[in-house]
Design a protein around this motif. Structure first.
Motif: not given
Length: 209
Positions: A46-52, A164-172, A175-185
């Motif tokens: 969920p951090e959406g981190a880079r390979i580094t 969380p990075f999807d939510e952050e983008g929508a808020l930025g 844009t109205p945001f909806m959460v899809y409940k996935g295995e790793y949400t």
């Protein structure tokens, strides 16, 4: 419900790819005597981190970055070609929206990954635009690109994602945001007050009602 445009994340929202990302990373770091456990992956993904950052967390020197990336991508692309599938009801949702409302996929994945998914699943054929990490500086920027392409107001649209990075983008991008409940949400996202989607077929029915 009616929206000016419907915009969606890809990995973990429409296709079941995160578990294969985990598997590919583990193959890539095994030669260094490392393994990403399930609990670690659920924390780090969920951090959406880079390979580094992944290498730092695992204690692998940055000088090995190119090797890890090459092995990871080699195996991940094979998973995309032969194993990754649509999440239940996701393809049918996109098919039902095609030609009725502007649709787009905004993904942090590379274009090379999407090209393979197009061969395997025909992802790009089902939406009006696919934006990959090469196309935008942030997911908020990507949403603005879609708004300009479709000539729609983002406040009348919706962005659906599962991290969380999807939510952050929508808020930025306001844009109205909806959460899809996935295995790793993360559970925190399900308690954040957004509408939660657990069934694509039910969501599709609500859109068409």
């Amino acid at each position: 419900m009616q929206y000016a445009s419907v915009l969606l994340d890809l990995d973990g929202t429409l296709i079941d790819s995160p578990k294969y990302w985990h598997a590919a990373y583990n193959i890539a770091v095994a030669s260094f005597g490392k393994e990403i456990t399930d609990s670690q992956f659920r924390e780090w993904y969920p951090e959406g981190a880079r390979i580094t950052h992944w290498l730092e967390w695992l204690g692998i020197g940055a000088e090995h970055l190119d090797t890890v990336r090459m092995v990871r991508d080699e195996h991940y692309l094979e998973y995309l070609r032969h194993d990754v599938a649509w999440l239940e009801g996701a393809k049918e949702l996109l098919e039902s929206l095609k030609g009725k409302v502007p649709t787009g996929i905004i993904t942090g994945s590379h274009r090379s990954y999407v090209d393979v998914l197009d061969e395997a699943l025909g992802v790009s054929d089902l939406v009006d635009i696919v934006l990959t990490c090469e196309d935008f500086s942030s997911k908020a920027h990507a949403l603005q690109i879609c708004s300009e392409k479709f000539s729609v107001d983002l406040k009348d649209s919706v962005y659906i994602g599962e991290q969380p990075f999807d939510e952050e983008g929508a808020l930025g991008a306001a844009t109205p945001f909806m959460v899809y409940k996935g295995e790793y949400t993360p559970s925190s996202m399900l308690d954040a007050g957004h509408s939660v989607i657990t069934d694509w077929a039910k969501f599709r029915g609500n859109l068409q009602a």
